[in-house]
Design an enzyme around this catalytic site. Structure first.
Site, PDB file in Angstrom:
ATOM      1  N   GLY A  15       0.777  -1.239   0.000  1.00  0.00           N
ATOM      2  CA  GLY A  15       0.000   0.000   0.000  1.00  0.00           C
ATOM      3  C   GLY A  15       0.804   1.283   0.000  1.00  0.00           C
ATOM      4  N   ASN A  17       1.316   3.300  -2.497  1.00  0.00           N
ATOM      5  CA  ASN A  17       0.562   4.336  -3.226  1.00  0.00           C
ATOM      6  C   ASN A  17      -0.566   4.884  -2.361  1.00  0.00           C
ATOM      7  OD1 ASN A  17       1.452   4.919  -6.096  1.00  0.00           O
ATOM      8  ND2 ASN A  17       1.588   2.683  -6.021  1.00  0.00           N
ATOM      9  N   ARG A  95      -7.330  -7.634  -7.868  1.00  0.00           N
ATOM     10  CA  ARG A  95      -8.500  -8.389  -8.303  1.00  0.00           C
ATOM     11  C   ARG A  95      -9.064  -7.733  -9.550  1.00  0.00           C
ATOM     12  NH1 ARG A  95      -8.106 -12.977  -6.594  1.00  0.00           N
ATOM     13  NH2 ARG A  95     -10.283 -13.426  -7.065  1.00  0.00           N
ATOM     14  N   HIS A 113      -1.093   2.238 -12.873  1.00  0.00           N
ATOM     15  CA  HIS A 113      -0.454   1.098 -13.530  1.00  0.00           C
ATOM     16  C   HIS A 113       1.021   1.431 -13.748  1.00  0.00           C
ATOM     17  CE1 HIS A 113      -0.148  -2.490 -15.934  1.00  0.00           C
ATOM     18  NE2 HIS A 113       0.496  -1.792 -16.852  1.00  0.00           N
ATOM     19  N   GLU A 176       8.755   5.811  -7.370  1.00  0.00           N
ATOM     20  CA  GLU A 176       8.936   7.198  -6.921  1.00  0.00           C
ATOM     21  C   GLU A 176       7.992   8.133  -7.686  1.00  0.00           C
ATOM     22  OE1 GLU A 176      12.852   9.259  -7.284  1.00  0.00           O
ATOM     23  OE2 GLU A 176      13.523   7.459  -6.188  1.00  0.00           O
ATOM     24  N   GLU A 178       5.222   7.145  -9.255  1.00  0.00           N
ATOM     25  CA  GLU A 178       3.834   6.784  -8.927  1.00  0.00           C
ATOM     26  C   GLU A 178       3.356   7.603  -7.738  1.00  0.00           C
ATOM     27  OE1 GLU A 178       2.840   2.593  -8.628  1.00  0.00           O
ATOM     28  OE2 GLU A 178       4.543   2.050  -9.882  1.00  0.00           O
TER      29      GLU A 178
HETATM   30  C1  GRF Z   1       2.372  -0.395  -7.892  1.00  0.00           C
HETATM   31  O1  GRF Z   1       3.499  -0.533  -8.702  1.00  0.00           O
HETATM   32  C2  GRF Z   1       1.151  -0.111  -8.746  1.00  0.00           C
HETATM   33  O2  GRF Z   1       1.418   0.662  -9.860  1.00  0.00           O
HETATM   34  C3  GRF Z   1       0.741  -1.502  -9.152  1.00  0.00           C
HETATM   35  O3  GRF Z   1       0.997  -2.318  -8.025  1.00  0.00           O
HETATM   36  C4  GRF Z   1       2.000  -1.730  -7.223  1.00  0.00           C
HETATM   37  C5  GRF Z   1       1.414  -1.525  -5.869  1.00  0.00           C
HETATM   38  O4  GRF Z   1       2.337  -1.041  -4.932  1.00  0.00           O
HETATM   39  N1  GRF Z   1      -0.618  -1.513  -9.623  1.00  0.00           N
HETATM   40  P1  GRF Z   1       1.826  -0.461  -3.558  1.00  0.00           P
HETATM   41  O5  GRF Z   1       0.967  -1.537  -2.888  1.00  0.00           O
HETATM   42  O6  GRF Z   1       1.036   0.782  -3.814  1.00  0.00           O
HETATM   43  O7  GRF Z   1       3.070  -0.201  -2.761  1.00  0.00           O
END
Ligand code: GRF
Length: 194
Positions: A15, A17, A95, A113, A176, A178
């Protein structure tokens, strides 16, 4: 206090992000409020982070629903309504959703993504980008539509691919970005809904 868009974040794991969205939303003038975190994996470490930050964090274990995706999504939908959620951010949520669920949240569900879509839909994006020898890679925040990793792009951020990159170094460089892209994209969408 000015109105902010009530936002839920769906996760499956660490998590990071989600954490970047929570941090961004601490700014008073940020147009979205992260009020709910849902994980399909009860053991997701992100749930603890959310609770420690005063956010309602709920596990909805998809395994309990077997093959009944509609029942799993029905539970998600019910929780979203209970919390008066206006926007949903998928952040490493592993999912696939039925078209039914996606359409109910059309224009109100975002995903991040780790690739410059439409390049490298699906999994293992960093490995594939390295194998192809591309010069640039990056991340995309987009609206979710029933087709996986499609839907209108909200924002992209690119990074260079370096000669000695491994999937790990490249993924760290993309991650980074993201963490910059998702808060910016959510702010953009939330503002347009205020
Ligand atoms: C990220 O690279 C996101 O782009 C992808 O899955 C990863 C999740 O990372 N869909 P986190 O759980 O947010 O650290």
């Amino acid at each position: 206090m000015t109105r902010r868009i009530r936002t839920a974040v769906f996760i499956s794991g660490r998590g990071s992000n989600m954490q970047s969205l929570v941090h961004a939303a601490k700014a008073k003038d940020y147009p979205a409020d992260i009020v709910l975190v849902i994980s399909n994996r009860p053991e997701a470490t992100g749930l603890e982070f959310a609770r420690a930050n005063g956010i309602t964090a709920i596990a909805v274990d998809h395994k309990l629903y077997g093959k009944d995706r509609a029942a799993f999504e029905g539970e998600l939908h019910k929780i979203l309504l209970e919390h008066k959620i206006e926007l949903v951010c998928l952040a490493g949520f592993m999912r696939l959703m039925t078209a039914d669920f996606v359409n109910r949240w059309a224009g109100r569900m975002l995903n991040i993504h780790p690739a410059l879509l439409p390049a490298y839909k699906g999994l293992h994006t960093h490995e594939r980008a390295l194998a192809d020898g591309v010069a640039q890679h990056g991340c995309t925040v987009h609206f979710v539509v029933p087709e996986m990793d499609e839907g209108p792009v909200i924002l992209q951020r690119a990074v260079p691919v370096l000669p000695d990159d491994t999937p790990e170094t490249l993924s760290a460089r993309v991650l980074e970005q993201e963490h910059i892209a998702y808060p910016a994209a959510l702010a953009q969408v939330a503002k347009s809904r205020l």
